[in-house]
Design a protein around this motif. Structure first.
Motif, mmCIF file in Angstrom:
data_model
loop_
_atom_site.group_PDB
_atom_site.id
_atom_site.type_symbol
_atom_site.label_atom_id
_atom_site.label_comp_id
_atom_site.label_asym_id
_atom_site.label_seq_id
_atom_site.Cartn_x
_atom_site.Cartn_y
_atom_site.Cartn_z
ATOM 1 N N ALA A 1 0.853 -1.188 0.000
ATOM 2 C CA ALA A 1 0.000 0.000 0.000
ATOM 3 C C ALA A 1 0.885 1.232 0.000
ATOM 4 N N ILE A 2 0.499 2.224 -0.790
ATOM 5 C CA ILE A 2 1.180 3.511 -0.834
ATOM 6 C C ILE A 2 0.140 4.589 -0.595
ATOM 7 N N ASP A 3 0.344 5.356 0.489
ATOM 8 C CA ASP A 3 -0.621 6.396 0.871
ATOM 9 C C ASP A 3 -2.034 5.830 0.973
ATOM 10 N N GLY A 4 -2.133 4.621 1.505
ATOM 11 C CA GLY A 4 -3.436 4.013 1.726
ATOM 12 C C GLY A 4 -4.052 3.345 0.510
ATOM 13 N N VAL A 5 -3.342 3.355 -0.615
ATOM 14 C CA VAL A 5 -3.862 2.750 -1.846
ATOM 15 C C VAL A 5 -3.155 1.414 -2.076
ATOM 16 N N ALA A 6 -3.923 0.353 -2.252
ATOM 17 C CA ALA A 6 -3.347 -0.965 -2.515
ATOM 18 C C ALA A 6 -2.642 -0.962 -3.862
ATOM 19 N N VAL A 7 -1.434 -1.526 -3.899
ATOM 20 C CA VAL A 7 -0.626 -1.495 -5.112
ATOM 21 C C VAL A 7 -0.040 -2.875 -5.389
ATOM 22 N N ALA A 8 0.372 -3.045 -6.638
ATOM 23 C CA ALA A 8 1.198 -4.171 -7.067
ATOM 24 C C ALA A 8 2.516 -3.595 -7.554
ATOM 25 N N VAL A 9 3.609 -4.036 -6.972
ATOM 26 C CA VAL A 9 4.940 -3.558 -7.334
ATOM 27 C C VAL A 9 5.589 -4.606 -8.227
ATOM 28 N N LYS A 10 6.057 -4.192 -9.406
ATOM 29 C CA LYS A 10 6.609 -5.129 -10.361
ATOM 30 C C LYS A 10 7.643 -4.452 -11.244
ATOM 31 N N ARG A 11 8.353 -5.269 -12.004
ATOM 32 C CA ARG A 11 9.350 -4.748 -12.930
ATOM 33 C C ARG A 11 8.691 -4.271 -14.217
ATOM 34 N N THR A 12 9.383 -3.334 -14.874
ATOM 35 C CA THR A 12 8.934 -2.870 -16.176
ATOM 36 C C THR A 12 10.165 -2.703 -17.060
ATOM 37 N N HIS A 13 9.969 -2.245 -18.294
ATOM 38 C CA HIS A 13 11.097 -1.912 -19.158
ATOM 39 C C HIS A 13 10.754 -0.616 -19.872
ATOM 40 N N ALA A 14 11.773 0.066 -20.323
ATOM 41 C CA ALA A 14 11.580 1.382 -20.953
ATOM 42 C C ALA A 14 10.558 2.183 -20.158
ATOM 43 N N PRO A 15 10.820 2.429 -18.870
ATOM 44 C CA PRO A 15 9.764 2.920 -17.979
ATOM 45 C C PRO A 15 9.147 4.256 -18.362
ATOM 46 N N GLU A 16 9.948 5.184 -18.877
ATOM 47 C CA GLU A 16 9.375 6.475 -19.237
ATOM 48 C C GLU A 16 8.392 6.325 -20.402
ATOM 49 N N ALA A 17 8.810 5.591 -21.437
ATOM 50 C CA ALA A 17 7.929 5.366 -22.583
ATOM 51 C C ALA A 17 6.719 4.539 -22.179
ATOM 52 N N MET A 18 6.930 3.558 -21.310
ATOM 53 C CA MET A 18 5.804 2.724 -20.864
ATOM 54 C C MET A 18 4.779 3.560 -20.117
ATOM 55 N N GLY A 19 5.269 4.452 -19.256
ATOM 56 C CA GLY A 19 4.356 5.329 -18.525
ATOM 57 C C GLY A 19 3.557 6.220 -19.450
ATOM 58 N N ARG A 20 4.243 6.797 -20.464
ATOM 59 C CA ARG A 20 3.525 7.637 -21.425
ATOM 60 C C ARG A 20 2.464 6.836 -22.170
ATOM 61 N N TRP A 21 2.811 5.609 -22.536
ATOM 62 C CA TRP A 21 1.883 4.787 -23.317
ATOM 63 C C TRP A 21 0.617 4.451 -22.534
ATOM 64 N N VAL A 22 0.795 3.936 -21.320
ATOM 65 C CA VAL A 22 -0.402 3.520 -20.579
ATOM 66 C C VAL A 22 -1.246 4.725 -20.165
ATOM 67 N N ARG A 23 -0.614 5.866 -19.894
ATOM 68 C CA ARG A 23 -1.407 7.058 -19.575
ATOM 69 C C ARG A 23 -2.147 7.559 -20.816
#
Length: 325
Positions: free
Chosen positions: A30-52
């Motif tokens: 949990a981060i700031d009270g929000v349940a999360v899943a922590v996992k690996r990614t690749h090309a994180p900046e591009a991946m973040g732009r894509w999913v957003r």
């Protein structure tokens, strides 16, 4: 735990634990009270732009809540933990999955790419081909000697001719590319009242969409512990395909090369999945072993790309016709 993820736990502020997923490290917290899943990614900046970008388009896909953080040579992110149920194998769930894949491909098929890494075409030498053949022979001798002659008799010549025939036929065809998941399978979807959500987008690439579709055909039931130990049957594929084609107008070249694309992914990803399953213990699990046997003996002609009925949605039908169609 075999690996030390203490720095992951520390940086994301979660309790030390075993992975909730057997094939890759995924940790709950949990981060700031929000349940999360922590996992690996690749090309994180591009991946973040894509999913957003996808989320802004109304696509059901997770977006990062924290990260990326570089830890031990890998990039890690925290996604919201999505409550819901697993894929149940029903016609409704299959259609919903096909529709989601079609929507994803339609959203990322032309220009405006968020910068995902480009698909890397393989470059196998004789040694790597021999490793594939030897690895396949090893798992078949150990787990399915009854299939050894059939599978090797069919796949070994294809593996040895892959670089000269199958690869260039797909690589040089100028197939339409899109931002794709390259890992669209049941275990990466969580179903809710509104349908499935993609919860593991982290293998995303800019790649021929036909290969992503072919990979989904072959591996959609991979690792799905409670589902039938096999690939799609003909009726399931028809439901998935027709839902997909409600959002994507395939080109004449894609229709022509569809059997080759299936063979490509069978040789590149299917054989690796089967061989790696010997080390991962997958062949010791009756359900997964049945799936792998079906994968290695699949007749790709049982998955025609032509729809069984007109399936194009009004939105897709309003697009200009493909000049190559």
């Amino acid at each position: 735990m075999t690996n030390d993820y203490s720095e992951v736990f520390r940086q994301f502020g979660i309790e030390p634990q075993e992975s909730v997923y057997p094939y890759a490290p995924v940790f709950r917290g949990a981060i700031d009270g929000v349940a999360v899943a922590v996992k690996r990614t690749h090309a994180p900046e591009a991946m973040g732009r894509w999913v957003r970008h996808l989320a802004r388009l109304g696509m059901p896909v997770v977006t990062p809540l924290a990260g990326p953080r570089r830890i031990g040579g890998d990039d890690w992110v925290a996604y919201p933990w999505i409550d819901g149920r697993a894929y149940d194998g029903s016609p409704a769930d299959i259609r919903a999955a096909g529709e989601l894949l079609g929507r994803l491909h339609a959203a990322g098929d032309a220009g405006g790419s968020p910068g995902l890494p480009g698909f890397e075409w393989p470059d196998h030498d004789e040694e790597s081909v021999e490793e594939d053949v030897t690895g396949l022979d090893k798992v078949l001798r150990a787990y399915r000697p009854d299939l050894r002659e059939e599978v090797l008799g069919r796949l070994e010549p294809l593996l040895r001719s892959f670089m000269a025939t199958t690869l260039p036929a797909v690589r040089d065809a100028g197939l339409p590319v899109a931002d794709v998941t390259m890992d669209f399978k049941a275990v990466n979807l969580v179903y809710g009242q509104a349908g499935p959500m993609l919860v593991d987008p982290d293998n995303g690439e800019r790649a021929p969409r036909l290969l992503d579709l072919a990979l989904a055909v072959l591996l959609f039931h991979n690792d799905a512990a409670d589902r039938p130990g096999r690939l799609f049957d003909e009726s399931e594929w028809a439901a998935f395909r027709d839902a997909y084609l409600g959002h994507v107008r395939v080109t004449a070249r894609e229709r022509e090369l569809w059997p080759v694309a299936l063979t490509y992914m069978l040789l590149e990803w299917g054989v690796w999945t089967a061989v790696n399953g010997g080390e991962a213990g997958d062949w010791d699990d009756p359900r997964q072993a049945a799936f792998l046997a079906d994968l290695l003996t699949v007749d790709v002609t049982r998955y025609p790309l032509e729809p069984s009925r007109p399936a194009l949605s009004a939105a897709a039908a309003s697009r200009p016709d493909d000049p190559a169609a």
